[in-house]
Design a protein around this motif. Sequence first.
Motif, PDB file in Angstrom:
ATOM      1  N   GLU A   1      74.245 113.052   3.238  1.00  0.00           N
ATOM      2  CA  GLU A   1      75.231 113.059   2.158  1.00  0.00           C
ATOM      3  C   GLU A   1      74.790 112.247   0.935  1.00  0.00           C
ATOM      4  O   GLU A   1      75.475 112.251  -0.083  1.00  0.00           O
ATOM      5  CB  GLU A   1      76.575 112.553   2.668  1.00  0.00           C
ATOM      6  CG  GLU A   1      77.214 113.521   3.645  1.00  0.00           C
ATOM      7  CD  GLU A   1      78.619 113.106   4.028  1.00  0.00           C
ATOM      8  OE1 GLU A   1      79.224 112.285   3.313  1.00  0.00           O
ATOM      9  OE2 GLU A   1      79.107 113.601   5.047  1.00  0.00           O
ATOM     10  N   VAL A   2      73.654 111.570   1.035  1.00  0.00           N
ATOM     11  CA  VAL A   2      73.156 110.810  -0.108  1.00  0.00           C
ATOM     12  C   VAL A   2      72.482 111.789  -1.055  1.00  0.00           C
ATOM     13  O   VAL A   2      71.480 112.420  -0.730  1.00  0.00           O
ATOM     14  CB  VAL A   2      72.171 109.702   0.332  1.00  0.00           C
ATOM     15  CG1 VAL A   2      71.593 108.999  -0.882  1.00  0.00           C
ATOM     16  CG2 VAL A   2      72.861 108.722   1.258  1.00  0.00           C
TER      17      VAL A   2
ATOM     18  N   ILE B   1      80.479 100.433   4.978  1.00  0.00           N
ATOM     19  CA  ILE B   1      80.749 101.863   4.968  1.00  0.00           C
ATOM     20  C   ILE B   1      79.525 102.570   5.521  1.00  0.00           C
ATOM     21  O   ILE B   1      78.400 102.285   5.097  1.00  0.00           O
ATOM     22  CB  ILE B   1      81.040 102.337   3.533  1.00  0.00           C
ATOM     23  CG1 ILE B   1      82.322 101.673   3.033  1.00  0.00           C
ATOM     24  CG2 ILE B   1      81.139 103.850   3.464  1.00  0.00           C
ATOM     25  CD1 ILE B   1      82.543 101.857   1.566  1.00  0.00           C
ATOM     26  N   ALA B   2      79.730 103.479   6.458  1.00  0.00           N
ATOM     27  CA  ALA B   2      78.625 104.256   7.026  1.00  0.00           C
ATOM     28  C   ALA B   2      78.537 105.585   6.268  1.00  0.00           C
ATOM     29  O   ALA B   2      79.500 106.342   6.202  1.00  0.00           O
ATOM     30  CB  ALA B   2      78.852 104.509   8.509  1.00  0.00           C
ATOM     31  N   ILE B   3      77.372 105.832   5.695  1.00  0.00           N
ATOM     32  CA  ILE B   3      77.137 107.062   4.939  1.00  0.00           C
ATOM     33  C   ILE B   3      75.999 107.817   5.616  1.00  0.00           C
ATOM     34  O   ILE B   3      74.902 107.281   5.747  1.00  0.00           O
ATOM     35  CB  ILE B   3      76.771 106.757   3.475  1.00  0.00           C
ATOM     36  CG1 ILE B   3      77.868 105.928   2.812  1.00  0.00           C
ATOM     37  CG2 ILE B   3      76.511 108.053   2.712  1.00  0.00           C
ATOM     38  CD1 ILE B   3      77.504 105.412   1.445  1.00  0.00           C
TER      39      ILE B   3
ATOM     40  N   GLU C   1      72.478  97.830   6.679  1.00  0.00           N
ATOM     41  CA  GLU C   1      71.809  98.276   7.901  1.00  0.00           C
ATOM     42  C   GLU C   1      71.372  99.728   7.758  1.00  0.00           C
ATOM     43  O   GLU C   1      72.110 100.560   7.233  1.00  0.00           O
ATOM     44  CB  GLU C   1      72.787  98.150   9.069  1.00  0.00           C
ATOM     45  CG  GLU C   1      72.225  98.484  10.417  1.00  0.00           C
ATOM     46  CD  GLU C   1      73.270  98.335  11.521  1.00  0.00           C
ATOM     47  OE1 GLU C   1      73.124  99.035  12.533  1.00  0.00           O
ATOM     48  OE2 GLU C   1      74.214  97.546  11.366  1.00  0.00           O
ATOM     49  N   ILE C   2      70.164  99.994   8.193  1.00  0.00           N
ATOM     50  CA  ILE C   2      69.665 101.365   8.299  1.00  0.00           C
ATOM     51  C   ILE C   2      69.134 101.510   9.707  1.00  0.00           C
ATOM     52  O   ILE C   2      68.181 100.829  10.086  1.00  0.00           O
ATOM     53  CB  ILE C   2      68.547 101.672   7.280  1.00  0.00           C
ATOM     54  CG1 ILE C   2      69.067 101.524   5.854  1.00  0.00           C
ATOM     55  CG2 ILE C   2      67.995 103.068   7.493  1.00  0.00           C
ATOM     56  CD1 ILE C   2      68.018 101.732   4.790  1.00  0.00           C
TER      57      ILE C   2
ATOM     58  N   HIS D   1      74.373 101.905   6.365  1.00  0.00           N
ATOM     59  CA  HIS D   1      75.558 101.053   6.264  1.00  0.00           C
ATOM     60  C   HIS D   1      75.466 100.266   4.967  1.00  0.00           C
ATOM     61  O   HIS D   1      74.463  99.623   4.680  1.00  0.00           O
ATOM     62  CB  HIS D   1      75.653 100.113   7.467  1.00  0.00           C
ATOM     63  CG  HIS D   1      75.885 100.855   8.739  1.00  0.00           C
ATOM     64  ND1 HIS D   1      77.132 100.990   9.288  1.00  0.00           N
ATOM     65  CD2 HIS D   1      75.048 101.532   9.548  1.00  0.00           C
ATOM     66  CE1 HIS D   1      77.048 101.714  10.391  1.00  0.00           C
ATOM     67  NE2 HIS D   1      75.780 102.050  10.562  1.00  0.00           N
ATOM     68  N   LEU D   2      76.534 100.331   4.183  1.00  0.00           N
ATOM     69  CA  LEU D   2      76.555  99.765   2.850  1.00  0.00           C
ATOM     70  C   LEU D   2      77.737  98.817   2.719  1.00  0.00           C
ATOM     71  O   LEU D   2      78.856  99.152   3.109  1.00  0.00           O
ATOM     72  CB  LEU D   2      76.699 100.901   1.838  1.00  0.00           C
ATOM     73  CG  LEU D   2      76.752 100.554   0.376  1.00  0.00           C
ATOM     74  CD1 LEU D   2      75.340 100.324  -0.148  1.00  0.00           C
ATOM     75  CD2 LEU D   2      77.405 101.675  -0.404  1.00  0.00           C
ATOM     76  N   LEU D   3      77.488  97.633   2.168  1.00  0.00           N
ATOM     77  CA  LEU D   3      78.571  96.721   1.816  1.00  0.00           C
ATOM     78  C   LEU D   3      78.925  97.021   0.363  1.00  0.00           C
ATOM     79  O   LEU D   3      78.149  96.738  -0.553  1.00  0.00           O
ATOM     80  CB  LEU D   3      78.135  95.261   1.963  1.00  0.00           C
ATOM     81  CG  LEU D   3      79.185  94.241   1.547  1.00  0.00           C
ATOM     82  CD1 LEU D   3      80.421  94.320   2.438  1.00  0.00           C
ATOM     83  CD2 LEU D   3      78.618  92.841   1.575  1.00  0.00           C
TER      84      LEU D   3
END
Length: 115
Positions: free
Chosen positions: A78-79, A72-74, A8-9, A17-19
């Motif tokens: 921070e990327v 995980i929400a990044i 999800e973005i 959001h990253l799996l």
Amino acid sequence: MYIGYISEIGIDSNDIHLLPILSGYRCDEKKDLIYLIDYKPVIEHILSEECDATGEDIENKSKMGVYKKFAIAIPHREVIHANLHDTSYKKHFDRHRYDRTETKPSDVKFTLSDL
């Protein structure tokens, strides 16, 4: 560092959001990628236990619930670096490294035209 699938973005959110499939870090000395956690077998195990439903819609809802548990929400800020990563090729690159015992620089023949 995480390797995974973007789930999800948000348009009005600052998070991605990253799996995660793998997590790890870069070694300070050689900058090698060191894997710490392999999430895939854990997620597959949970899916097999939680998705014993007979209806397809119920199963898909269960899968989404499991995926959301591990997402995980990044924050975008921070990327630092993002690219495609196919873990199935890592073993091939590892076999042909000069700093590993499997391949030695003397095994490679250079000609003057290569330089």
